[in-house]
Scaffold this active site. Structure first.
Site, short mmCIF file in Angstrom:
data_model
loop_
_atom_site.label_atom_id
_atom_site.label_comp_id
_atom_site.label_asym_id
_atom_site.label_seq_id
_atom_site.Cartn_x
_atom_site.Cartn_y
_atom_site.Cartn_z
N ASN A 35 1.06 -1.19 0.13
CA ASN A 35 0.04 0.04 -0.48
C ASN A 35 0.90 0.99 0.02
OD1 ASN A 35 -1.72 2.56 0.31
ND2 ASN A 35 -2.80 0.90 1.49
N GLU A 51 -4.18 1.68 -2.67
CA GLU A 51 -4.01 3.16 -1.91
C GLU A 51 -3.15 3.84 -3.78
OE1 GLU A 51 -4.53 5.51 1.19
OE2 GLU A 51 -3.85 4.11 1.33
N ASN A 53 -6.98 -4.09 5.59
CA ASN A 53 -7.65 -3.03 7.16
C ASN A 53 -8.50 -4.35 8.15
OD1 ASN A 53 -7.15 -0.49 6.83
ND2 ASN A 53 -8.18 -1.10 4.78
N HIS A 74 3.06 2.42 5.47
CA HIS A 74 3.40 0.86 4.94
C HIS A 74 4.58 0.04 4.66
CE1 HIS A 74 -1.61 -0.07 4.75
NE2 HIS A 74 -1.42 0.76 5.14
#
Length: 257
Positions: A7, A34, A149, A249
């Site tokens: 990410n 993302e 998540n 991340h």
């Protein structure tokens, strides 16, 4: 074959770090999440110059996912979007076949807070993902990578008590994530090889969480159990959480025979 999932929290902001990762590790396949780019702004040409073909599913300033494959590998039958997801325009799922493996890059909704529409959309997404991987199971090996998540268990959270009453750790989320693994007959690559290590992949930018080792393990690689015998390595490159303009991340690297 070396696979990476990361990410990047904005491909525009992290472009140089992505190119650095490609040069350093020379992965065969990369799953990005993302990306936060409009479709027209995705850097297909620049990635091609670095030796990687790319397919992307973009949604502008939020979300966005992509798959990169090194030169010489075909990216076949790309599919953008997840049937049954609550908000399809958020661009959170892309899949394609590379080297005989069905690769998926997924960015599960955050959920924001319990008892909200956003939280229900998160559970809907996870349920749709379980349905999709069940459909794919058995056709060919599946490798589902991305920012889920969800912390699968308390050992994946630096302080479970600090997250009581919030998202990422609820029984509903963990059950929904577990259903993906069960229905798709998938194993958690990192936990298979490292049953005791924390394996954190995300650290808040604030209050020095990274240096204080206050992280979460929310970036996962889930592999068909039929291919689990091919799993050789799975680890986190923490150096990409350091240095200039890091994502919050770190990339997860998976090596299969």
């Amino acid at each position: 074959m070396l696979y990476v999932t990361w990410n990047v929290n904005s491909l525009k902001a992290r472009r140089e770090r992505v190119l650095e990762l490609l040069e350093l590790h020379r992965p065969d396949v990369v799953c990005l999440q993302e990306t936060k780019l409009e479709s027209a702004a995705f850097p297909h040409d620049e990635l091609a110059q670095a030796g990687y073909a790319s397919v992307a599913h973009s949604a502008g300033r939020w979300a966005g996912v992509a798959l990169l494959a090194r030169e010489g590998l075909d990216v076949e039958d790309a599919q953008r979007g997840l049937p049954g997801e609550a908000v399809a325009e958020e661009a959170r799922w892309i899949e394609a076949t590379v080297g005989g493996v069905r690769l998926i890059s997924a960015y599960v909704p955050n959920g924001r807070a319990l008892a909200t529409e956003a939280f229900e959309q998160k559970l809907t997404f996870l349920a749709a993902a379980a349905e999709r991987v069940a459909e794919l199971s058995g056709e060919r090996p599946v490798l589902l990578c991305g920012d889920m998540n969800v912390c699968p268990a308390d050992r994946d959270v630096y302080d479970p008590a600090a997250f009581a009453g919030s998202t990422h750790v609820t029984p509903a989320e963990r059950e929904a994530l577990g259903s993906i693994a069960v229905r798709g007959e998938l194993v958690d690559c990192f936990r298979t090889l490292h049953p005791e290590e924390p394996g954190f992949t995300w650290w808040d930018y604030r209050q020095g969480h990274f240096h204080r080792k206050l992280g979460l393990r929310i970036d996962l690689a889930l592999l068909s159990s039929s291919a689990a015998g091919r799993l050789r390595e799975c680890g986190i490159d923490r150096n990409f959480r350091k240095g200039p303009k890091p994502s919050d991340h770190a990339p997860l690297l998976i090596r299969l025979d």
